[in-house]
Design a protein around this motif. Structure first.
Motif, mmCIF file in Angstrom:
data_model
loop_
_atom_site.group_PDB
_atom_site.id
_atom_site.type_symbol
_atom_site.label_atom_id
_atom_site.label_comp_id
_atom_site.label_asym_id
_atom_site.label_seq_id
_atom_site.Cartn_x
_atom_site.Cartn_y
_atom_site.Cartn_z
ATOM 1 N N ARG A 99 35.240 15.141 -84.468
ATOM 2 C CA ARG A 99 35.913 16.238 -85.187
ATOM 3 C C ARG A 99 36.605 17.185 -84.200
ATOM 4 N NH1 ARG A 99 30.846 16.710 -87.956
ATOM 5 N NH2 ARG A 99 30.913 15.483 -89.854
ATOM 6 N N LEU A 102 39.667 15.446 -82.782
ATOM 7 C CA LEU A 102 40.746 15.443 -83.778
ATOM 8 C C LEU A 102 41.426 16.807 -83.844
ATOM 9 C CD1 LEU A 102 39.121 13.377 -86.674
ATOM 10 C CD2 LEU A 102 41.111 12.699 -85.305
ATOM 11 N N ALA A 103 40.641 17.872 -83.824
ATOM 12 C CA ALA A 103 41.218 19.221 -83.853
ATOM 13 C C ALA A 103 42.160 19.419 -82.662
ATOM 14 C CB ALA A 103 40.114 20.272 -83.854
ATOM 15 N N TYR A 106 45.454 17.450 -83.193
ATOM 16 C CA TYR A 106 46.297 18.077 -84.225
ATOM 17 C C TYR A 106 46.930 19.354 -83.686
ATOM 18 C CZ TYR A 106 45.378 14.843 -88.021
ATOM 19 O OH TYR A 106 45.355 13.720 -88.817
ATOM 20 N N ARG A 107 46.190 20.123 -82.883
ATOM 21 C CA ARG A 107 46.781 21.329 -82.269
ATOM 22 C C ARG A 107 47.898 20.959 -81.297
ATOM 23 N NH1 ARG A 107 41.508 23.185 -81.907
ATOM 24 N NH2 ARG A 107 41.390 22.674 -79.698
ATOM 25 N N ALA A 111 48.914 13.905 -83.225
ATOM 26 C CA ALA A 111 48.114 13.097 -84.153
ATOM 27 C C ALA A 111 48.860 11.850 -84.613
ATOM 28 C CB ALA A 111 47.699 13.938 -85.365
ATOM 29 N N ARG A 184 47.752 16.047 -91.872
ATOM 30 C CA ARG A 184 47.015 17.309 -91.721
ATOM 31 C C ARG A 184 45.583 17.056 -91.260
ATOM 32 N NH1 ARG A 184 47.893 20.283 -97.319
ATOM 33 N NH2 ARG A 184 46.831 18.392 -97.950
ATOM 34 N N TYR A 185 45.079 17.978 -90.450
ATOM 35 C CA TYR A 185 43.722 17.878 -89.903
ATOM 36 C C TYR A 185 42.672 17.821 -91.009
ATOM 37 C CZ TYR A 185 39.457 19.413 -87.503
ATOM 38 O OH TYR A 185 38.170 19.524 -87.041
#
Length: 196
Positions: A99, A102-103, A106-107, A111, A184-185
């Motif tokens: 998690r 992934l964050a 995405y930032r 992604a 989207r995250y």
């Protein structure tokens, strides 16, 4: 006390004993529930034996005890794995670490360059499934040796978060699926929750 003992997993175990099938899965879920409730394995197995005596007078079969112990152990080690960001059984990273990773991507806005290669072990027997999962973990390390994020997803899945979705060597190890990350995250987290 009734409020301390009853959980949906108990109901599932009662139904499995009465039906005469599904006992392995039900006992694994019960072991998981007892560990998460803070019950020690010895006390949990005593509870399981009491349940069997109430339902039919016999001691639990070995397969039920093994499944209960496996469920208890996997849930019991989960907090350790999350603190260490590594699953103690396979050495793969935890879902909590995935998690976080992934964050980060995405930032970074990268992604769309990544995907998840998910391997599902399809062996029914508990101990064979554990052995197969260890084999999958070793294969993932061989196929993705260059810093990809390798993660354990629940009792029967492992995955690689990668920009190079190689699958050929993994196909014999289980059911392989390549999943593109959503835009989207929060949608990625929702997808992840389906596997854990």
């Amino acid at each position: 006390m009734p409020h301390d003992w009853w959980t949906p997993a108990v109901e599932q175990a009662i139904k499995a004993v009465n039906r005469g099938h599904g006992l392995t899965r039900a006992c694994m879920a019960l072991g998981d529930a007892r560990a998460r409730a803070g019950v020690g394995i010895a006390e949990g197995m005593t509870d399981l034996a009491a349940l069997f005596r109430l339902l039919g007078g016999a001691d639990p079969p070995l397969a039920a005890l093994r499944s209960f112990a496996t469920g208890w152990a996997e849930a019991g080690f989960a907090p350790i794995g999350e603190l260490r960001c590594e699953d103690p059984l396979t050495g793969l990273v935890s879902v909590a670490y995935l998690r976080t990773r992934l964050a980060e991507i995405y930032r970074e806005g990268t992604a769309r360059l990544h995907g998840l290669v998910v391997v599902t072990v399809t062996v029914a027997d508990t101990w064979e499934r554990v052995a197969a999962l260890l084999h999958v973990a070793a294969l993932l390390r061989e196929v993705f040796p260059l810093g990809d994020t390798l993660v354990r997803l629940g009792h029967d899945r492992a995955a690689a978060l990668t920009t190079r979705p190689r699958t050929r060597r993994l196909r014999d190890a289980g059911l392989v699926e390549v999943v593109a990350l959503p835009d989207r995250y929060r949608d990625a987290l929702a997808t992840l929750s389906l596997w854990t």
